[in-house]
Design an enzyme around this catalytic site. Sequence first.
Site, PDB file in Angstrom:
ATOM      1  N   PRO A   9       6.902 -10.596   3.075  1.00 35.47           N
ATOM      2  CA  PRO A   9       5.610 -10.595   3.755  1.00 35.47           C
ATOM      3  C   PRO A   9       4.708  -9.419   3.386  1.00 35.47           C
ATOM      4  CG  PRO A   9       7.390 -10.029   5.260  1.00 35.47           C
ATOM      5  CD  PRO A   9       8.027 -10.502   3.998  1.00 35.47           C
ATOM      6  N   ASN A  10       3.447  -9.748   3.279  1.00 42.32           N
ATOM      7  CA  ASN A  10       2.354  -8.791   3.032  1.00 42.32           C
ATOM      8  C   ASN A  10       2.284  -8.274   1.597  1.00 42.32           C
ATOM      9  OD1 ASN A  10       1.384  -8.789   5.796  1.00 42.32           O
ATOM     10  ND2 ASN A  10       3.285  -7.738   6.283  1.00 42.32           N
ATOM     11  N   ARG A  17      -3.828  -3.534  -0.027  1.00 43.61           N
ATOM     12  CA  ARG A  17      -3.076  -3.058   1.130  1.00 43.61           C
ATOM     13  C   ARG A  17      -2.669  -1.587   0.962  1.00 43.61           C
ATOM     14  NH1 ARG A  17       3.249  -4.588   2.124  1.00 43.61           N
ATOM     15  NH2 ARG A  17       3.392  -3.648   4.177  1.00 43.61           N
ATOM     16  N   TYR A  22       0.961   1.967  -1.674  1.00 42.98           N
ATOM     17  CA  TYR A  22       1.512   0.901  -2.514  1.00 42.98           C
ATOM     18  C   TYR A  22       0.838   0.765  -3.879  1.00 42.98           C
ATOM     19  CZ  TYR A  22       3.790  -0.541   1.826  1.00 42.98           C
ATOM     20  OH  TYR A  22       4.545  -0.569   2.979  1.00 42.98           O
ATOM     21  N   ASN A  73      12.237  -7.704  -3.082  1.00 44.25           N
ATOM     22  CA  ASN A  73      11.510  -6.798  -2.202  1.00 44.25           C
ATOM     23  C   ASN A  73      11.185  -7.630  -0.967  1.00 44.25           C
ATOM     24  OD1 ASN A  73       9.898  -5.102  -0.779  1.00 44.25           O
ATOM     25  ND2 ASN A  73       8.484  -4.626  -2.463  1.00 44.25           N
ATOM     26  N   ALA A  76       9.015  -6.037   5.104  1.00 49.43           N
ATOM     27  CA  ALA A  76       9.502  -5.664   6.441  1.00 49.43           C
ATOM     28  C   ALA A  76      10.768  -6.426   6.827  1.00 49.43           C
ATOM     29  CB  ALA A  76       8.399  -5.895   7.465  1.00 49.43           C
ATOM     30  N   GLU A  97      18.030  -4.751  -4.432  1.00 48.74           N
ATOM     31  CA  GLU A  97      16.949  -4.542  -3.451  1.00 48.74           C
ATOM     32  C   GLU A  97      15.970  -3.521  -4.023  1.00 48.74           C
ATOM     33  OE1 GLU A  97      18.260  -3.248   0.483  1.00 48.74           O
ATOM     34  OE2 GLU A  97      16.384  -2.129   0.732  1.00 48.74           O
ATOM     35  N   HIS A  99      11.928  -1.466  -3.499  1.00 52.44           N
ATOM     36  CA  HIS A  99      10.732  -1.159  -2.715  1.00 52.44           C
ATOM     37  C   HIS A  99       9.782  -0.307  -3.545  1.00 52.44           C
ATOM     38  CE1 HIS A  99      12.702  -2.666   0.832  1.00 52.44           C
ATOM     39  NE2 HIS A  99      13.777  -2.021   0.432  1.00 52.44           N
ATOM     40  N   ARG A 106       9.869   7.495   5.056  1.00 48.35           N
ATOM     41  CA  ARG A 106       8.877   6.945   5.983  1.00 48.35           C
ATOM     42  C   ARG A 106       9.462   6.871   7.411  1.00 48.35           C
ATOM     43  NH1 ARG A 106       6.341   1.743   3.417  1.00 48.35           N
ATOM     44  NH2 ARG A 106       4.918   2.077   5.177  1.00 48.35           N
TER      45      ARG A 106
HETATM   46  C1  DQA Z   1       8.150  -2.181   1.236  1.00 47.55           C
HETATM   47  C2  DQA Z   1       8.626  -1.219   2.327  1.00 47.55           C
HETATM   48  C3  DQA Z   1       8.751  -1.932   3.653  1.00 47.55           C
HETATM   49  O1  DQA Z   1       9.178  -1.026   4.660  1.00 47.55           O
HETATM   50  C4  DQA Z   1       7.410  -2.502   4.074  1.00 47.55           C
HETATM   51  O2  DQA Z   1       7.541  -3.240   5.272  1.00 47.55           O
HETATM   52  C5  DQA Z   1       6.792  -3.339   3.002  1.00 47.55           C
HETATM   53  C6  DQA Z   1       6.848  -2.866   1.628  1.00 47.55           C
HETATM   54  C7  DQA Z   1       7.908  -1.461  -0.110  1.00 47.55           C
HETATM   55  O3  DQA Z   1       7.881  -2.143  -1.122  1.00 47.55           O
HETATM   56  O4  DQA Z   1       7.708  -0.245  -0.119  1.00 47.55           O
HETATM   57  O5  DQA Z   1       6.185  -4.360   3.268  1.00 47.55           O
HETATM   58  O6  DQA Z   1       9.159  -3.152   1.019  1.00 47.55           O
END
Ligand code: DQA
Length: 151
Positions: A9-10, A17, A22, A73, A76, A97, A99, A106
């Site tokens: 998501p997102n 964003r 990011y 990735n 959240a 995994e 990010h 964070r």
């Molecule tokens: C993320 C880190 C997560 O905590 C966050 O919710 C994201 C992006 C990252 O790529 O840094 O949506 O996965």
Amino acid sequence: MHLLLLNGPNLNLLGQREPGLYGHQTLVQIEMALCERAAADGLKLDCFQSNFEGALVERIHQAMGQVDGILINAGAYTHTSIAIRDALLGTAIPYVELHLSNTHAREPFRHRSFLADRAIGVITGFGPTSYDLALEGLVRHLRKSVLGGEG
Ligand code: DQA
């Protein structure tokens, strides 16, 4: 070798964003660059993004028997989703995994991952380069497995 890149998501909002966190690259740009890298190395890479947990679970199920490894990735959902963990473990597809941001630098709720302990490895904090490093790590791991530890 057939690989799958999953984004949660997102991450479709990358580029707009929180760019301080990011970066400025869009997800499409990241995916295209990674597909080019993969193709240059003779790999097939499929990409899928969804804002829905169930859609990500379904895509993982579809990958069973089709895909040799997953880059994920989960956004959240990393910190909340037992369903995505179970899908990854249920299909037994090796995964990395990743990010963009350093989740450990964070908020405390981002320090927990439901995926990390069963991943081949975790890459966090290198911006879009995290995708390249995760691909490199996954491919090296899979090639080594195929060669019986000699690669
Ligand atoms: C993320 C880190 C997560 O905590 C966050 O919710 C994201 C992006 C990252 O790529 O840094 O949506 O996965």
